[in-house]
Write an enzyme that holds these catalytic residues in place. Sequence first.
Site, PDB file in Angstrom:
ATOM      1  N   LEU A  37       0.886  -1.286  -0.001  1.00 28.00           N
ATOM      2  CA  LEU A  37       0.079  -0.067  -0.053  1.00 28.00           C
ATOM      3  C   LEU A  37       0.984   1.188  -0.015  1.00 28.00           C
ATOM      4  O   LEU A  37       1.909   1.421   0.629  1.00 28.00           O
ATOM      5  CB  LEU A  37      -1.008   0.063   1.179  1.00 28.00           C
ATOM      6  CG  LEU A  37      -2.331  -0.642   1.085  1.00 28.00           C
ATOM      7  CD1 LEU A  37      -2.874  -0.379   2.653  1.00 28.00           C
ATOM      8  CD2 LEU A  37      -3.041   0.086   0.070  1.00 28.00           C
ATOM      9  N   ASP A  38       0.568   2.223  -0.807  1.00 35.17           N
ATOM     10  CA  ASP A  38       1.218   3.464  -0.964  1.00 35.17           C
ATOM     11  C   ASP A  38       1.333   4.148   0.588  1.00 35.17           C
ATOM     12  O   ASP A  38       0.509   4.046   1.285  1.00 35.17           O
ATOM     13  CB  ASP A  38       0.697   4.392  -1.813  1.00 35.17           C
ATOM     14  CG  ASP A  38       1.090   3.844  -3.508  1.00 35.17           C
ATOM     15  OD1 ASP A  38       1.926   3.067  -3.489  1.00 35.17           O
ATOM     16  OD2 ASP A  38       0.264   4.546  -4.076  1.00 35.17           O
ATOM     17  N   PRO A  39       2.660   4.737   0.667  1.00 33.94           N
ATOM     18  CA  PRO A  39       2.718   5.392   2.193  1.00 33.94           C
ATOM     19  C   PRO A  39       1.198   6.311   2.604  1.00 33.94           C
ATOM     20  O   PRO A  39       0.887   6.614   3.514  1.00 33.94           O
ATOM     21  CB  PRO A  39       3.722   6.457   2.000  1.00 33.94           C
ATOM     22  CG  PRO A  39       4.612   5.658   1.186  1.00 33.94           C
ATOM     23  CD  PRO A  39       3.730   4.710  -0.110  1.00 33.94           C
TER      24      PRO A  39
END
Length: 290
Positions: A37-39
């Site tokens: 998951l992207d930051p």
Amino acid sequence: MNGVINIYKERGMTSFQVVASVKRITGIKKVGHTGTLDPEAEGVLPVCIGRATKLVDYIMDGEKIYRASFQFGKISDTLDAFGEVQETGAPLPKRENVDEMLQSFLGTTKQIPPMYSALKVQGKRLYELARDGKEIPREAREIHVSKIHLIEYCDHSGEGSFLLGCSKGTYVRSIIDDLGRMLGSGAIMTGLIREATGEFQKEASATLNQLEQEGVEKYLIEMEGVLKNFPAFVVPDAFLNLIVNGVKVKDQRLVSEVKAGLYKGLDGQGKLLGILERTEDILYLKLNLM
């Protein structure tokens, strides 16, 4: 300790940082997550511990449910609000047009991964190349969207959100970017929540803070529980040693007991052996979880 924890990754953390935190909390080194998951994204991130790390690919194959927010009238190098954003000055689309265009994403299509992604090409992650100002050709990959519908939208601001059910490897930012291009105004993603991945739901997830305060055991899902939707097959004692030792058994006394497919393999005492596969005329232990 072997099992899976349904972590709720909070915004601002990388998936790698979540794994590092679980290692610290549990004291176990063998830990892996089930899909980056992207930051700036948040939501469900199942984390596998111990022997359960062998289940990563099976969990990742599950359908993903996302709630994504977007903004028309803008474009970005990262396709979201966290890159270099520019106003397009184009007219904002009407709700009925947005709703209609979203339906065009349903079904199986091909998608080119964005440069700002964690996908590796020739040993380097695409976002590393993008940060160096490089753009390289990317091969389009097949994705599947099972459902997509508009949750809310404001004609005046061009802001809204939708719910998406899709296969692994789908970039929601790219769908929003494509949507903006198709409607002629440009669009960026402004927020992303992963509501579910396979059987792991947001409502049953736990934050890292909860793990620290309440203990890992409260949230650990045993491997057999992770495989609850696999049909169970008890391997007869006469064939147990062969199966456990990885032999592909062709004996019809065993093979004829099951149809083709994957099974949760157990011994006579109910101990989990792993995932069995029956293909044509053989039965074997496809994944050893002992």
